[in-house]
Motif scaffolding. Sequence first.
Motif, PDB file in Angstrom:
ATOM      1  N   CYS A 133      -8.168   5.411  34.850  1.00 12.56           N
ATOM      2  CA  CYS A 133      -8.521   6.496  35.562  1.00 12.56           C
ATOM      3  C   CYS A 133      -9.363   7.306  34.892  1.00 12.56           C
ATOM      4  O   CYS A 133      -9.936   7.230  33.916  1.00 12.56           O
ATOM      5  CB  CYS A 133      -7.035   7.560  35.598  1.00 12.56           C
ATOM      6  SG  CYS A 133      -6.065   7.582  34.502  1.00 12.56           S
ATOM      7  N   GLY A 134      -9.791   8.354  35.325  1.00  9.57           N
ATOM      8  CA  GLY A 134     -10.843   9.348  34.716  1.00  9.57           C
ATOM      9  C   GLY A 134     -12.257   9.302  35.165  1.00  9.57           C
ATOM     10  O   GLY A 134     -13.154   9.964  35.031  1.00  9.57           O
ATOM     11  N   TYR A 135     -12.342   8.662  36.468  1.00 12.23           N
ATOM     12  CA  TYR A 135     -13.840   8.580  37.050  1.00 12.23           C
ATOM     13  C   TYR A 135     -13.840   9.954  37.863  1.00 12.23           C
ATOM     14  O   TYR A 135     -15.004  10.128  38.243  1.00 12.23           O
ATOM     15  CB  TYR A 135     -13.659   7.215  38.259  1.00 12.23           C
ATOM     16  CG  TYR A 135     -13.613   6.031  37.681  1.00 12.23           C
ATOM     17  CD1 TYR A 135     -15.142   5.468  37.306  1.00 12.23           C
ATOM     18  CD2 TYR A 135     -12.674   5.511  37.316  1.00 12.23           C
ATOM     19  CE1 TYR A 135     -15.333   4.171  36.965  1.00 12.23           C
ATOM     20  CE2 TYR A 135     -12.795   4.030  36.658  1.00 12.23           C
ATOM     21  CZ  TYR A 135     -14.094   3.560  36.405  1.00 12.23           C
ATOM     22  OH  TYR A 135     -14.286   2.429  35.826  1.00 12.23           O
ATOM     23  N   ILE A 136     -12.933  10.772  38.267  1.00  8.18           N
ATOM     24  CA  ILE A 136     -13.294  12.089  38.871  1.00  8.18           C
ATOM     25  C   ILE A 136     -12.804  13.188  37.892  1.00  8.18           C
ATOM     26  O   ILE A 136     -12.394  14.231  38.407  1.00  8.18           O
ATOM     27  CB  ILE A 136     -12.758  11.924  40.207  1.00  8.18           C
ATOM     28  CG1 ILE A 136     -13.226  13.452  40.950  1.00  8.18           C
ATOM     29  CG2 ILE A 136     -11.275  12.067  40.339  1.00  8.18           C
ATOM     30  CD1 ILE A 136     -13.229  13.228  42.362  1.00  8.18           C
ATOM     31  N   HIS A 137     -12.674  13.092  36.469  1.00  8.73           N
ATOM     32  CA  HIS A 137     -12.345  14.076  35.720  1.00  8.73           C
ATOM     33  C   HIS A 137     -13.493  14.976  35.622  1.00  8.73           C
ATOM     34  O   HIS A 137     -14.561  14.950  35.476  1.00  8.73           O
ATOM     35  CB  HIS A 137     -12.440  13.443  34.335  1.00  8.73           C
ATOM     36  CG  HIS A 137     -11.729  14.400  33.324  1.00  8.73           C
ATOM     37  ND1 HIS A 137     -10.613  14.747  33.259  1.00  8.73           N
ATOM     38  CD2 HIS A 137     -12.453  15.155  32.304  1.00  8.73           C
ATOM     39  CE1 HIS A 137     -10.375  15.843  32.238  1.00  8.73           C
ATOM     40  NE2 HIS A 137     -11.488  15.940  31.670  1.00  8.73           N
ATOM     41  N   ARG A 138     -12.806  16.568  35.983  1.00 13.02           N
ATOM     42  CA  ARG A 138     -13.774  17.534  35.981  1.00 13.02           C
ATOM     43  C   ARG A 138     -13.310  18.419  34.894  1.00 13.02           C
ATOM     44  O   ARG A 138     -14.065  19.492  34.900  1.00 13.02           O
ATOM     45  CB  ARG A 138     -13.532  18.304  37.343  1.00 13.02           C
ATOM     46  CG  ARG A 138     -14.116  17.407  38.557  1.00 13.02           C
ATOM     47  CD  ARG A 138     -13.811  17.525  39.583  1.00 13.02           C
ATOM     48  NE  ARG A 138     -12.198  17.193  39.756  1.00 13.02           N
ATOM     49  CZ  ARG A 138     -11.043  17.332  40.411  1.00 13.02           C
ATOM     50  NH1 ARG A 138     -11.525  18.049  41.783  1.00 13.02           N
ATOM     51  NH2 ARG A 138     -10.261  17.065  40.487  1.00 13.02           N
ATOM     52  N   GLY A 139     -12.503  18.231  34.297  1.00 12.08           N
ATOM     53  CA  GLY A 139     -12.136  19.242  32.909  1.00 12.08           C
ATOM     54  C   GLY A 139     -11.503  20.487  33.515  1.00 12.08           C
ATOM     55  O   GLY A 139     -11.900  21.558  32.895  1.00 12.08           O
ATOM     56  N   ILE A 140     -10.482  20.404  34.474  1.00 14.27           N
ATOM     57  CA  ILE A 140     -10.123  21.689  35.394  1.00 14.27           C
ATOM     58  C   ILE A 140      -9.274  22.447  34.242  1.00 14.27           C
ATOM     59  O   ILE A 140      -9.403  23.667  34.136  1.00 14.27           O
ATOM     60  CB  ILE A 140      -9.263  21.333  36.568  1.00 14.27           C
ATOM     61  CG1 ILE A 140     -10.350  20.956  37.571  1.00 14.27           C
ATOM     62  CG2 ILE A 140      -8.405  22.506  37.109  1.00 14.27           C
ATOM     63  CD1 ILE A 140      -9.703  20.545  38.931  1.00 14.27           C
ATOM     64  N   GLU A 141      -8.472  21.745  33.352  1.00 12.93           N
ATOM     65  CA  GLU A 141      -7.590  22.376  32.356  1.00 12.93           C
ATOM     66  C   GLU A 141      -8.469  23.332  31.594  1.00 12.93           C
ATOM     67  O   GLU A 141      -8.086  24.267  31.041  1.00 12.93           O
ATOM     68  CB  GLU A 141      -6.934  21.423  31.515  1.00 12.93           C
ATOM     69  CG  GLU A 141      -5.723  20.951  32.507  1.00 12.93           C
ATOM     70  CD  GLU A 141      -4.866  20.030  31.808  1.00 12.93           C
ATOM     71  OE1 GLU A 141      -4.926  19.777  30.503  1.00 12.93           O
ATOM     72  OE2 GLU A 141      -3.952  19.328  32.664  1.00 12.93           O
ATOM     73  N   LYS A 142      -9.544  22.618  30.923  1.00 15.81           N
ATOM     74  CA  LYS A 142     -10.457  23.350  30.218  1.00 15.81           C
ATOM     75  C   LYS A 142     -10.954  24.510  30.750  1.00 15.81           C
ATOM     76  O   LYS A 142     -11.366  25.584  30.212  1.00 15.81           O
ATOM     77  CB  LYS A 142     -11.376  22.336  29.468  1.00 15.81           C
ATOM     78  CG  LYS A 142     -12.472  22.819  28.164  1.00 15.81           C
ATOM     79  CD  LYS A 142     -11.125  23.065  26.874  1.00 15.81           C
ATOM     80  CE  LYS A 142     -11.771  23.822  25.955  1.00 15.81           C
ATOM     81  NZ  LYS A 142     -11.057  23.988  24.862  1.00 15.81           N
ATOM     82  N   MET A 143     -11.665  24.367  32.073  1.00 14.80           N
ATOM     83  CA  MET A 143     -12.247  25.097  32.805  1.00 14.80           C
ATOM     84  C   MET A 143     -11.298  26.805  33.185  1.00 14.80           C
ATOM     85  O   MET A 143     -12.034  27.593  33.158  1.00 14.80           O
ATOM     86  CB  MET A 143     -12.733  24.726  34.221  1.00 14.80           C
ATOM     87  CG  MET A 143     -14.132  23.827  34.187  1.00 14.80           C
ATOM     88  SD  MET A 143     -14.173  22.870  35.650  1.00 14.80           S
ATOM     89  CE  MET A 143     -14.595  24.023  36.854  1.00 14.80           C
ATOM     90  N   CYS A 144     -10.017  26.211  32.962  1.00 14.16           N
ATOM     91  CA  CYS A 144      -9.100  27.257  33.358  1.00 14.16           C
ATOM     92  C   CYS A 144      -9.135  28.133  32.067  1.00 14.16           C
ATOM     93  O   CYS A 144      -8.933  29.609  32.207  1.00 14.16           O
ATOM     94  CB  CYS A 144      -7.828  26.849  33.483  1.00 14.16           C
ATOM     95  SG  CYS A 144      -7.420  26.003  35.186  1.00 14.16           S
ATOM     96  N   GLU A 145      -9.377  27.855  30.942  1.00 15.03           N
ATOM     97  CA  GLU A 145      -9.511  28.820  29.803  1.00 15.03           C
ATOM     98  C   GLU A 145     -10.751  29.803  29.946  1.00 15.03           C
ATOM     99  O   GLU A 145     -10.745  30.733  28.916  1.00 15.03           O
ATOM    100  CB  GLU A 145      -9.604  27.832  28.582  1.00 15.03           C
ATOM    101  CG  GLU A 145      -8.284  27.035  28.369  1.00 15.03           C
ATOM    102  CD  GLU A 145      -8.420  26.025  27.345  1.00 15.03           C
ATOM    103  OE1 GLU A 145      -9.271  26.309  26.249  1.00 15.03           O
ATOM    104  OE2 GLU A 145      -7.539  24.966  27.291  1.00 15.03           O
ATOM    105  N   ALA A 146     -11.650  29.508  30.646  1.00 18.30           N
ATOM    106  CA  ALA A 146     -12.750  30.426  30.795  1.00 18.30           C
ATOM    107  C   ALA A 146     -12.614  31.190  31.850  1.00 18.30           C
ATOM    108  O   ALA A 146     -13.752  32.140  32.142  1.00 18.30           O
ATOM    109  CB  ALA A 146     -13.980  29.616  30.639  1.00 18.30           C
ATOM    110  N   ASN A 147     -11.756  31.088  32.878  1.00 17.94           N
ATOM    111  CA  ASN A 147     -11.697  31.822  34.176  1.00 17.94           C
ATOM    112  C   ASN A 147     -10.415  32.917  33.923  1.00 17.94           C
ATOM    113  O   ASN A 147      -9.312  32.636  33.257  1.00 17.94           O
ATOM    114  CB  ASN A 147     -11.344  30.894  35.208  1.00 17.94           C
ATOM    115  CG  ASN A 147     -12.764  30.568  35.806  1.00 17.94           C
ATOM    116  OD1 ASN A 147     -13.765  30.917  35.353  1.00 17.94           O
ATOM    117  ND2 ASN A 147     -12.805  29.199  36.103  1.00 17.94           N
ATOM    118  N   THR A 148     -10.481  33.881  34.916  1.00 16.07           N
ATOM    119  CA  THR A 148      -9.561  34.782  34.811  1.00 16.07           C
ATOM    120  C   THR A 148      -8.351  34.149  35.817  1.00 16.07           C
ATOM    121  O   THR A 148      -8.538  33.204  36.553  1.00 16.07           O
ATOM    122  CB  THR A 148      -9.886  36.354  35.386  1.00 16.07           C
ATOM    123  OG1 THR A 148     -10.305  35.830  36.845  1.00 16.07           O
ATOM    124  CG2 THR A 148     -10.904  36.867  34.740  1.00 16.07           C
TER     125      THR A 148
END
Lengths: 161, 376
Positions: free
Chosen positions: B51-66
Amino acid sequence: MNGLLNYLKEIGAGIKTLLTGMRVTSGYFFSPKEIVTQKYPENRDTLKMFDRFKGELEMPHTAENTHTCTGCGICENVCPNGSIQILTHKKENEEGKLVKQLHTHIYHLSMCTFCGLCVKNCPSDAIVFNQSFEHAVFDRQKLTKVLNKPGSILKKEAKGL
Amino acid sequence: MTGKVNKREILVEQNDEYIINMGPQHPSTHGVLRFELSLKGETVQRVVPHCGYIHRGIEKMCEANTYRQIIHLTDRMDYLSAHMNNEALSLCVEKALEIEIPQRAKIIRTILAELSRIGSHQLWWAAFGMDMGALTTFFYGMRDREMILDIFEETCGSRLLHSYICPGGLMHDVHPDFVPRIKEFITYFRNKLPEYDRLLSGNVIFTTRSKGIGKLSYEQAINYGVTGPSGRGSGFSCDVRIHQPYSAYDLVEVNEQLRTEGDVYSRYMLRIDEMWESMRIIEQLIELLPEDGFTAKMKPVLKLPAGSYYQRVETARGELGIYLISDNEKSPARLKFRSPNFSNLFVMDLLSKGHKIADLVAISGSLDLVIPDIDR
């Protein structure tokens, strides 16, 4: 002999299930009223989206070319993808005071995820989503839009004039 | 100087194994997922999912969003149960802030979650039939799902990625047509659901291809953490709606659907049963809907007290867990999603061992995988 009987029974059961399925499909085949397909490009004139449909961001203008955006920048801050940019400038109002006013409201349709936070958080209800959904263009520059019309001013000010 | 050179053979494919890739662009995976198959003749020896072909880093993006901005990212994990994903994060934030939301908001959340469960199972049924070679099911499933999408579009403004449930309640109140439309849908779908059985469930080709294929035992389901309909098909009682009721599930009678065979057919029938059950839940909830109050009073900027919080919800594919660590800032310090599909995917090797390559599509289809939820 028994094996052959079972074999024939299986064939019979197979045909029976096949016919059960075929009865459903042929039922629809012979009743054209049940057709649910929409003929999309042909029905463009009659196709109406729901009122709340989140199409494209729009700033409603009155007939006197006024809007209600004060340029406060809340929509810019609240947007998760940076699809809104607000440029303001200082301008004199009727009392001769320098007041911060909206210069250009830039909207990047290509970055928008249609979460609706900007419309929900706008304190003066200056922006709304319209019902358009055909966003495809040949040049991606066209996806960056300026929402306030040229020469438009704030509504309150327009009343004073 | 003398030396000795030994001839050594390195076998990449041992014991006449034949290695092929299924995917990342394969129609039956419904997304970009690659299975590395090791075959002996036509029999599957080993399946290694990549897996990992559609990894968008949502968990990391959450750390920069409210917290309010994260909602629209959770939509994009398991897009077929977007409402449940939104609800999971909203419940987690509300748990941290110790906010009680109005009863109406709770009930509407639950109705929307059950509607999207039906919609998700309809799409799964449509696509599963297509994977098994019955194209007809695709059109019938999509036809009925259209009514649910219209309800969502009228109320939330979008059909798939709603971002409608937010911390504190709902974005805005439901459309006046919401309740009549749901009643209309339920009477319509009550008549149409038996059609599904006539078309596919009883079909002799389908049953011979699905019965006894891909057996998952009760112990294996627990060991691998297989939840949702795939786990319940093996008799693993894992419904969060019953064991840890959230939103309005404690107000209504929810019957957990369980089957013990653990094969493709039992997972299939379980989802059909869940559609019946979801309709029963919605009917009970519609009666309880109070008049007003769709959101609690919330501060403009949400800052969660420092600490860690965990919230589980039942999505259409299993248990979604949200682990949130806050350090009293506007955005989380760390956000971890325990997504159901990631756990469900890794039984593929176990299930398909010894089966023919043609059964592989049936097995992966019966697990109902949504790839963006695996990679996040």
